[in-house]
Structures are given as structure tokens and as C-alpha cells.
Design a protein around this motif. Sequence first.
Motif, PDB file in Angstrom:
ATOM      1  N   ASN A   6      36.308  59.284 -92.198  1.00  0.00           N
ATOM      2  CA  ASN A   6      35.028  59.041 -91.541  1.00  0.00           C
ATOM      3  C   ASN A   6      34.042  60.111 -92.001  1.00  0.00           C
ATOM      4  O   ASN A   6      34.381  61.306 -92.023  1.00  0.00           O
ATOM      5  CB  ASN A   6      35.190  59.095 -90.024  1.00  0.00           C
ATOM      6  CG  ASN A   6      36.023  57.926 -89.521  1.00  0.00           C
ATOM      7  OD1 ASN A   6      36.184  56.923 -90.222  1.00  0.00           O
ATOM      8  ND2 ASN A   6      36.559  58.060 -88.311  1.00  0.00           N
ATOM      9  N   VAL A   7      32.854  59.666 -92.386  1.00  0.00           N
ATOM     10  CA  VAL A   7      31.881  60.568 -93.000  1.00  0.00           C
ATOM     11  C   VAL A   7      30.542  60.433 -92.285  1.00  0.00           C
ATOM     12  O   VAL A   7      30.143  59.324 -91.920  1.00  0.00           O
ATOM     13  CB  VAL A   7      31.712  60.207 -94.503  1.00  0.00           C
ATOM     14  CG1 VAL A   7      30.581  61.016 -95.134  1.00  0.00           C
ATOM     15  CG2 VAL A   7      33.026  60.402 -95.265  1.00  0.00           C
ATOM     16  N   ALA A   8      29.850  61.567 -92.118  1.00  0.00           N
ATOM     17  CA  ALA A   8      28.486  61.539 -91.574  1.00  0.00           C
ATOM     18  C   ALA A   8      27.506  62.030 -92.627  1.00  0.00           C
ATOM     19  O   ALA A   8      27.793  62.982 -93.359  1.00  0.00           O
ATOM     20  CB  ALA A   8      28.388  62.428 -90.330  1.00  0.00           C
ATOM     21  N   VAL A   9      26.368  61.366 -92.715  1.00  0.00           N
ATOM     22  CA  VAL A   9      25.263  61.858 -93.550  1.00  0.00           C
ATOM     23  C   VAL A   9      24.084  62.132 -92.622  1.00  0.00           C
ATOM     24  O   VAL A   9      23.509  61.201 -92.043  1.00  0.00           O
ATOM     25  CB  VAL A   9      24.859  60.840 -94.638  1.00  0.00           C
ATOM     26  CG1 VAL A   9      23.651  61.359 -95.432  1.00  0.00           C
ATOM     27  CG2 VAL A   9      26.038  60.559 -95.576  1.00  0.00           C
ATOM     28  N   VAL A  10      23.748  63.406 -92.490  1.00  0.00           N
ATOM     29  CA  VAL A  10      22.618  63.803 -91.648  1.00  0.00           C
ATOM     30  C   VAL A  10      21.379  63.888 -92.549  1.00  0.00           C
ATOM     31  O   VAL A  10      21.407  64.569 -93.577  1.00  0.00           O
ATOM     32  CB  VAL A  10      22.878  65.173 -90.985  1.00  0.00           C
ATOM     33  CG1 VAL A  10      21.750  65.506 -90.005  1.00  0.00           C
ATOM     34  CG2 VAL A  10      24.238  65.187 -90.295  1.00  0.00           C
ATOM     35  N   GLY A  11      20.327  63.195 -92.188  1.00  0.00           N
ATOM     36  CA  GLY A  11      19.133  63.123 -93.051  1.00  0.00           C
ATOM     37  C   GLY A  11      19.209  61.913 -93.956  1.00  0.00           C
ATOM     38  O   GLY A  11      18.759  61.943 -95.101  1.00  0.00           O
ATOM     39  N   ALA A  12      19.774  60.818 -93.410  1.00  0.00           N
ATOM     40  CA  ALA A  12      20.057  59.642 -94.241  1.00  0.00           C
ATOM     41  C   ALA A  12      18.801  58.901 -94.664  1.00  0.00           C
ATOM     42  O   ALA A  12      18.847  58.079 -95.583  1.00  0.00           O
ATOM     43  CB  ALA A  12      20.976  58.685 -93.476  1.00  0.00           C
ATOM     44  N   THR A  13      17.669  59.187 -94.047  1.00  0.00           N
ATOM     45  CA  THR A  13      16.448  58.455 -94.394  1.00  0.00           C
ATOM     46  C   THR A  13      15.574  59.214 -95.388  1.00  0.00           C
ATOM     47  O   THR A  13      14.587  58.670 -95.876  1.00  0.00           O
ATOM     48  CB  THR A  13      15.622  58.173 -93.129  1.00  0.00           C
ATOM     49  OG1 THR A  13      15.331  59.432 -92.496  1.00  0.00           O
ATOM     50  CG2 THR A  13      16.392  57.297 -92.157  1.00  0.00           C
ATOM     51  N   GLY A  14      15.913  60.461 -95.697  1.00  0.00           N
ATOM     52  CA  GLY A  14      15.148  61.213 -96.694  1.00  0.00           C
ATOM     53  C   GLY A  14      15.539  60.786 -98.103  1.00  0.00           C
ATOM     54  O   GLY A  14      16.497  60.028 -98.296  1.00  0.00           O
ATOM     55  N   SER A  15      14.815  61.269 -99.109  1.00  0.00           N
ATOM     56  CA  SER A  15      15.102  60.790-100.458  1.00  0.00           C
ATOM     57  C   SER A  15      16.462  61.295-100.950  1.00  0.00           C
ATOM     58  O   SER A  15      17.201  60.545-101.596  1.00  0.00           O
ATOM     59  CB  SER A  15      13.979  61.160-101.430  1.00  0.00           C
ATOM     60  OG  SER A  15      13.706  62.532-101.380  1.00  0.00           O
ATOM     61  N   VAL A  16      16.836  62.525-100.618  1.00  0.00           N
ATOM     62  CA  VAL A  16      18.158  63.014-101.021  1.00  0.00           C
ATOM     63  C   VAL A  16      19.255  62.280-100.260  1.00  0.00           C
ATOM     64  O   VAL A  16      20.249  61.825-100.840  1.00  0.00           O
ATOM     65  CB  VAL A  16      18.273  64.545-100.823  1.00  0.00           C
ATOM     66  CG1 VAL A  16      19.712  65.009-101.011  1.00  0.00           C
ATOM     67  CG2 VAL A  16      17.358  65.284-101.787  1.00  0.00           C
TER      68      VAL A  16
END
Lengths: 334, 334
Positions: A6-16
Motif C-alpha cells: 500500500n502506497v501513499a502519494v502526498v501532493g498528488a495534484t501537483g506536477s511532480v
Amino acid sequence: MNPSFNVAVVGATGSVGETLVQILEELAFPVATLHLLASMESAGSSVMFAGRKVRVREVDSFDFGQVRLAFFAAGAAVSRSFADKARQAGCAVIDLSGALPDALALVPEANAQALHGLAQPAWVCSPSAAAVALAVTLAPLRQHLEIERIHVTACLAVSAQGREAVNELARQTAELLNARPLEPRFFDRQMAFNLLARVGEEDAQGHSVLERRLVSELRVLLGLPDVKIAVTCIQVPVFFGDSYSVSVQTRRPVDLAVVQGALDSAPSIERVEADDYPTPVGDAVGQDVVYVGRVRLGIDEPEQLNLWMTTDNVRKGAALNAVQVAQLLIKDMV
Amino acid sequence: MNPSFNVAVVGATGSVGETLVQILEELAFPVATLHLLASMESAGSSVMFAGRKVRVREVDSFDFGQVRLAFFAAGAAVSRSFADKARQAGCAVIDLSGALPDALALVPEANAQALHGLAQPAWVCSPSAAAVALAVTLAPLRQHLEIERIHVTACLAVSAQGREAVNELARQTAELLNARPLEPRFFDRQMAFNLLARVGEEDAQGHSVLERRLVSELRVLLGLPDVKIAVTCIQVPVFFGDSYSVSVQTRRPVDLAVVQGALDSAPSIERVEADDYPTPVGDAVGQDVVYVGRVRLGIDEPEQLNLWMTTDNVRKGAALNAVQVAQLLIKDMV
């Protein structure tokens, strides 16, 4: 079959962050459930992953105990507020903001060995795009050069500052071409057709945070804690793709053929020479490697190696490196 | 009253030549008769000087015996064809093309003393804009620094390549903003929103003619024939104003206060610091000085001085320097 995580991406809406999610899919990273997180303003939207829409939720209320691995790509303030919470929940942290000074800087092509014996859960960072590009390029040359000093002028694309900066360069350019009065918004002055010689705040000695960060990260990545590094970061009117003018002083004469051979055999480097040279627009954008050109000795100085590099700052310089770090990390996770 | 001189400007219709004619007027250069010359294609037009129209005539048929002083601002081919003819007619030659390798490079702020004992008629050149900017800035620092090596990344404006290059950058930019397909004409690839890491042809060692020229000119101008100079010239999407990222290695620790004081007392330098820095658009264009900012020591290296410079490449880098050289030359003419 490999285990999934299970993985989280924080800041998923930014370009990076968005690029990072794409790359997780492209590289078939073994994701069980993907949690996309953002600050309150950006939560609620959706991002495509593996053929389905994933809703972006608020990071504030997320329980990091649900994931084994979290990417932090939402800027310094969010990393400072939530990365430690993630670690305390037993989650490995890969920070892309540079805000966690005790996180180990990692570029797999340069210092993968630093992972051995790393305390768990891992607390690491994907360094600044400039440090990634320089580490990828100089690591395969380390054994052939006794590096004494590195001089870098880093010509940074506006996309490193996010979508707002990209829009501002386009807007300013259009206004100037239409002879309308220029009103700078995102940048404090004209960015179109101009060079800004300082990126971010300066300290009392006149160095920017980004310049200091590049020096300390690159020393770690190259395993050369005492190497001298002179760096000037400038903002250039280019949308995507950072470029670097690099000059390396060495203790012994440089064997150019050996250097060219080492660059050619490095998997993350593409050498563009023989009557050509790489450019951010022509080569860097959307690519996974660092393009290197103008490889030459100094004028009357064989103890100097000069080169020009360009790379996709959002992709290779940030999102892709972070995923490559994650690929190493999960080898030790069961 | 000072004597007046008949003067010729070859290349009077180009951007440097036109600026040069303006500066002769602004500085009240003692011109008796001004002869404006150009190649066949450009002859026939008129240029304003001292309130009247001066017709531009063909250089091919001009008798240089009519003038005491000739500026050559029409490019390498014209200098090669006609400068020697002018000298043989007894006329002092100030070349701006770089095509006369035995012409003495002069920047009054750096090596005015080199004029003493110069053979007559004078055979001198106004160096490349990069050499002018660096000589103006480093000359007042010579006595305070034992310079060992200079690293320069020169970010050159397109105007150095003439009006056609300026128009091409504007045209390419407009096409891209309007999402039309890009067809490069003047440059061999996209210049808008891009950096081109090579300006002109490369030699077998990978250095461009311009880079070699900068090194040899700067050594003469600074009176440091053995100083090591690492230089990379890149073309940036800026219309007017060259910028330079400079790092100077010294044999002893640099006293920053002394350097700042020397820069502040130099008449052709303006230091822009204290929460600001110079840019080509904001400072350089139309100005007579070299703007210097980001003056700082190296990180962990007091034997290093870093700075950023920007200046008007057409005016201070070429036309104004040539006229300032002429002002020195006529002191010895009667």
C-alpha cells in the motif's frame, strides 16, 4: 510473485506528484492500494491510475498506518507537518521537498549502497533536481577522475516552481509580444526574455537555500564530503528541462576517451555530441536520462573537464528518481 | 579647441554600427566629416547624425585616405577585405569583428596603458562583448586578488547575432504561443523557451571560436597571459543584454569588503545587491555600465569569489567600448 504494498502519494495534484503517479504505473511498481493525498484546497479531485480514477483525499485525516511507503511531493510545509507522523506509523518516507535535513539523500545511480543498514522505516529524500542530474552524471566518472572542485551554473526551468510559474511565463510572454504593459504576478519581475540570477531567499553569505542544498546533497551522493562545489542557480525563461554548465577540476590530467567511454556505458546517461548538443526542449522533456554534451578539456588545462547537461527536472530530476529509490527500498521490505 | 577628425564607420546600418554612430554624437566625439559605409546590399540608405541625414555608401569604392579613423563593425569578412586597405591609407583601425588576430585588444578600463608606444596608424580591436564585460569587472579587482583561474558561463542575448536573430526569437515565440508548428530559420533549432549550448562552430577540441577568443582577449586585457580561463558560451532566449555567471579562484583568501569597495569605486561598474540583483531586461539595456551582483565567497572556500554580471552587449560590450578606445587614440593624433 512479488509482494505488493500500500502506497501513499502526498501532493498528488501537483506536477511532480502527478508525474510520480504516472511513473508508478509505467514501471509497474507493485502497488496494492494507492492512496492519493493533498492539502485541503486540492483534495476532492481525481487522478487516473492503472485505468481507474483515484479520489484525492485530505492528508490531515489520513492514517499512515494503512501504507508501507509514502512519497511526500507537496512542498516543505506539508513534509514538515506530516512526514514524521508517517514514520511514527511505521511507514517508509521518501521526501521530495528537501525539508527534512536528516533524511538520507539518495540517487540509485550514485549511492544505492548507502541503503545497506539503513534504520527502518526508511527516512530518505529524493534530492533537488540539480543534485540528481549532477550525481547521475558524475558518479560514473568518480573512479576515473580525482575530483578537486566542481563549478556549476544551473539554469533552472520555471516548472520547478509548479504550474503557476509555467502559466506566468506564458502569460508574461504573450503580454510582451502584444505590447501590453507587463504586470508580474508569480515572479517579482519580468521572467519572459530575461534571466533571474537568484532562486529563492539568500542567506547572510549570499548563497540561496537551493545552492546550499545542492552542495550538501551532492557531497553525500558522490561520497566526497570535502569536495569544493561552486554553484550559481539562475531561473531561465524555459518551461521544462533544467540545464547545467559544469566544470570539474581534477588532481590529474583527464583522459577524455575514458570519460566518454564511462558516460556511454552509464545506463542513465545519453551523450549527445559529434556536431550536436542537447537542449532542454529538444532532448530533456519527458525523458528518463540525463543528456550530456560539449564534453571537453579545459583550454590549456588538461586537469579540467567541462560539460553541458540537460534533463527533465520534473521527471528524472524528481518523480522518476523518487520511484527508483522506492524500488530499492522495497527490496528490503517483506 | 580640440582638433576634429574625419571618421568612417563601416557597417553603419547594423545594430552595433547604428549604436556606434549614436554614441559618437552623444559623447560629442570630435568628428569633422562622418563617412558611413556598408556592403553593397545596405548602401543607399541614410542614418541620422548630429541632426542631419548621412547617406550610407559602398565600402568597396571608398578612399580611406580621406579619414584618420575607421571603425569596422560589419563582420569578419568585411574587416578581412578592407581593414588592411584602410591601414595602408594611413588610417587608424578599430575593428569590432574579431577577424584581425594581430589587432591589439583594448578596453580602456583595463589596459589603456597598452596604447603607449603603439605603432601608428593604430591597429586595434574592441574585443568580444564577453571580454569587455569581464575586463571591466575584473580589472579593478586585479590588485586585490591573486587570480589563479576564472570560470565563466556566458549567457548571450540573441542581439549579438544581429537584427535577424532578434526577429527570429520574436517570430518563434509568437508561433509557439499560438500553437503553430515551429519552423526554425535563423537558428538551426528552437530558440524560444530553450537554451542553445553552442554559439558558432566548434574546433577539434570542442571549444567554440567565441570561447577561444574570450580566453585570449581576456588574458591580454587583464595582463595575465597565463591565467586559466574556463568558458562556456550559451545562447539564451533574451533579446538584449548579456549575463555572466563568474567564479574566480584566488591564491589567497578574498577580502569581500575590499572587493565590494573596489567595485563601488570603479566608474564603469554598478553594484546591485542588498536584496536585489541585476537582470538583462531590468538593468543592462541601454546602459553604459556593467551591473554586478551576487558578490560572494565560495561555500567553505574563502579563496573563491563568485559574482553575476549583466551588461548591454551591443552598447557597452561593443559600440561604446569602441568609441572609448577611439577617445584614447585621438589623444595621440594631431
